[in-house]
Write a protein that holds these residues in place. Sequence first.
Motif, PDB file in Angstrom:
ATOM      1  N   GLN A 283       0.817  -1.218   0.000  1.00 44.01           N
ATOM      2  CA  GLN A 283       0.000   0.000   0.000  1.00 44.01           C
ATOM      3  C   GLN A 283       0.855   1.274   0.000  1.00 44.01           C
ATOM      4  O   GLN A 283       0.328   2.354   0.233  1.00 44.01           O
ATOM      5  N   TYR A 284       2.170   1.137  -0.250  1.00 42.61           N
ATOM      6  CA  TYR A 284       3.001   2.337  -0.069  1.00 42.61           C
ATOM      7  C   TYR A 284       2.588   3.442  -1.031  1.00 42.61           C
ATOM      8  O   TYR A 284       2.155   3.195  -2.139  1.00 42.61           O
ATOM      9  N   SER A 285       2.750   4.664  -0.522  1.00 45.44           N
ATOM     10  CA  SER A 285       2.380   5.831  -1.326  1.00 45.44           C
ATOM     11  C   SER A 285       3.622   6.630  -1.658  1.00 45.44           C
ATOM     12  O   SER A 285       4.662   6.485  -1.033  1.00 45.44           O
ATOM     13  N   GLU A 286       3.519   7.469  -2.668  1.00 45.17           N
ATOM     14  CA  GLU A 286       4.647   8.302  -3.065  1.00 45.17           C
ATOM     15  C   GLU A 286       5.170   9.175  -1.916  1.00 45.17           C
ATOM     16  O   GLU A 286       6.363   9.300  -1.743  1.00 45.17           O
ATOM     17  N   PRO A 287       4.283   9.810  -1.117  1.00 40.75           N
ATOM     18  CA  PRO A 287       4.808  10.657  -0.035  1.00 40.75           C
ATOM     19  C   PRO A 287       5.739   9.910   0.910  1.00 40.75           C
ATOM     20  O   PRO A 287       6.707  10.465   1.407  1.00 40.75           O
ATOM     21  N   GLN A 288       5.441   8.633   1.134  1.00 40.10           N
ATOM     22  CA  GLN A 288       6.294   7.863   2.040  1.00 40.10           C
ATOM     23  C   GLN A 288       7.675   7.659   1.426  1.00 40.10           C
ATOM     24  O   GLN A 288       8.699   7.773   2.100  1.00 40.10           O
ATOM     25  N   ILE A 289       7.703   7.359   0.132  1.00 47.67           N
ATOM     26  CA  ILE A 289       8.984   7.211  -0.562  1.00 47.67           C
ATOM     27  C   ILE A 289       9.725   8.540  -0.548  1.00 47.67           C
ATOM     28  O   ILE A 289      10.925   8.604  -0.281  1.00 47.67           O
ATOM     29  N   ASP A 290       8.983   9.618  -0.827  1.00 46.14           N
ATOM     30  CA  ASP A 290       9.610  10.935  -0.837  1.00 46.14           C
ATOM     31  C   ASP A 290      10.221  11.253   0.524  1.00 46.14           C
ATOM     32  O   ASP A 290      11.300  11.836   0.619  1.00 46.14           O
ATOM     33  N   ALA A 291       9.519  10.866   1.590  1.00 44.20           N
ATOM     34  CA  ALA A 291      10.030  11.130   2.933  1.00 44.20           C
ATOM     35  C   ALA A 291      11.308  10.352   3.200  1.00 44.20           C
ATOM     36  O   ALA A 291      12.271  10.868   3.769  1.00 44.20           O
ATOM     37  N   MET A 292      11.331   9.079   2.768  1.00 42.06           N
ATOM     38  CA  MET A 292      12.542   8.267   2.965  1.00 42.06           C
ATOM     39  C   MET A 292      13.688   8.796   2.125  1.00 42.06           C
ATOM     40  O   MET A 292      14.825   8.842   2.565  1.00 42.06           O
ATOM     41  N   ARG A 293      13.358   9.199   0.896  1.00 41.10           N
ATOM     42  CA  ARG A 293      14.392   9.741   0.019  1.00 41.10           C
ATOM     43  C   ARG A 293      14.970  11.024   0.624  1.00 41.10           C
ATOM     44  O   ARG A 293      16.179  11.242   0.640  1.00 41.10           O
ATOM     45  N   ALA A 294      14.086  11.868   1.158  1.00 38.37           N
ATOM     46  CA  ALA A 294      14.536  13.103   1.803  1.00 38.37           C
ATOM     47  C   ALA A 294      15.449  12.783   2.981  1.00 38.37           C
ATOM     48  O   ALA A 294      16.441  13.463   3.238  1.00 38.37           O
ATOM     49  N   GLN A 295      15.120  11.674   3.678  1.00 37.86           N
ATOM     50  CA  GLN A 295      15.950  11.286   4.813  1.00 37.86           C
ATOM     51  C   GLN A 295      17.343  10.863   4.359  1.00 37.86           C
ATOM     52  O   GLN A 295      18.343  11.195   4.996  1.00 37.86           O
ATOM     53  N   LYS A 296      17.423  10.126   3.236  1.00 40.00           N
ATOM     54  CA  LYS A 296      18.740   9.721   2.742  1.00 40.00           C
ATOM     55  C   LYS A 296      19.547  10.947   2.320  1.00 40.00           C
ATOM     56  O   LYS A 296      20.751  11.025   2.544  1.00 40.00           O
TER      57      LYS A 296
END
Length: 318
Positions: A283-296
């Motif tokens: 069920q992952y959404s783009e915002p979650q990926i964006d948040a993880m990417r921002a964290q990296k």
Amino acid sequence: FSSDTIWELAAAEVRSQESGAGEGDGGETVCERSVFLMGSKTGGKTSILLRCLERDEPPKPTLALEYTFGRRAKGHNTPKDIAHLWELGGGTSLSDLVQIPITPNSIRSLSVVLVLDLSKPNALWGTMEKLLTAAQAHVEKVFSEAQKSKPGDKWQKAAHPDRELISPFPVPLLIIGSKYDLFQDFDSDKKKVIRKTLRFLAHYYAASLIFTSIKSEGLMSKTKSFFSHLAFGLDRGKTVSCDSGKPLIIPTGSDSFSQIGAPPSTDIDITERELKDPAKDPQYSEPQIDAMRAQKDQELEQYKRNAAKSWKELQLET
């Protein structure tokens, strides 16, 4: 997935487009590849290159940008493949010269090798950042002008769980940590910071990473396998070593951010405890990926801050 898969698919596709023949088809096609070496001043680039080419000659200082080539036959009575080899001297001072080996002709079969002197940790980050930035900017410019897709784009189709979080270098990249024999004498905290930082960087750029020393036949043999993989398309072997007491040997795609962990924190707490792996969540959404990417990206900045502060303290007493 196989750590070779992404770059291999990209490289094979490029070669078949250019020659009309696949790699290893037994035909008469001569493969030409280009390898561009750059890195720390007096970091051992020339010595490593000569050993990889099995040339028994004393290394001379590289004055600016030097060219040589290597040849290797695929088999008996077959034409020899050619590797065009460029070496940039002067550390970071001549980074403008990257535009000479990186051209529309070379770009489709180009690899970059970054040699970082492990015995001078205070200069590692600055050298890496200036040279990779200069090379990447010019590679991107040439690809853009040629209106061709970059081999690094293939990573977005990979099955690697970190694929949304990394920023692959546009062409295959090998990071070599040289003078491992001197690095071994550092205290364990210094070594831990350097190892972790280089692992993070290599994975962030989808690069391979190997620590080596020209005083070790075993490590040079492994280094030669990585080099020959880029220069001649040979198999680089299956060795992976992330153990803390051993030299790092990590082919592209073999590491993960979860294995590496967050940077050694000095002034900001970065933790992944609250984040699930989006690649495993249907069920992952783009915002979650964006948040993880921002964290990296934030962790990359954290490594930079650590480098600016603590790495200067790691300078060896001379």
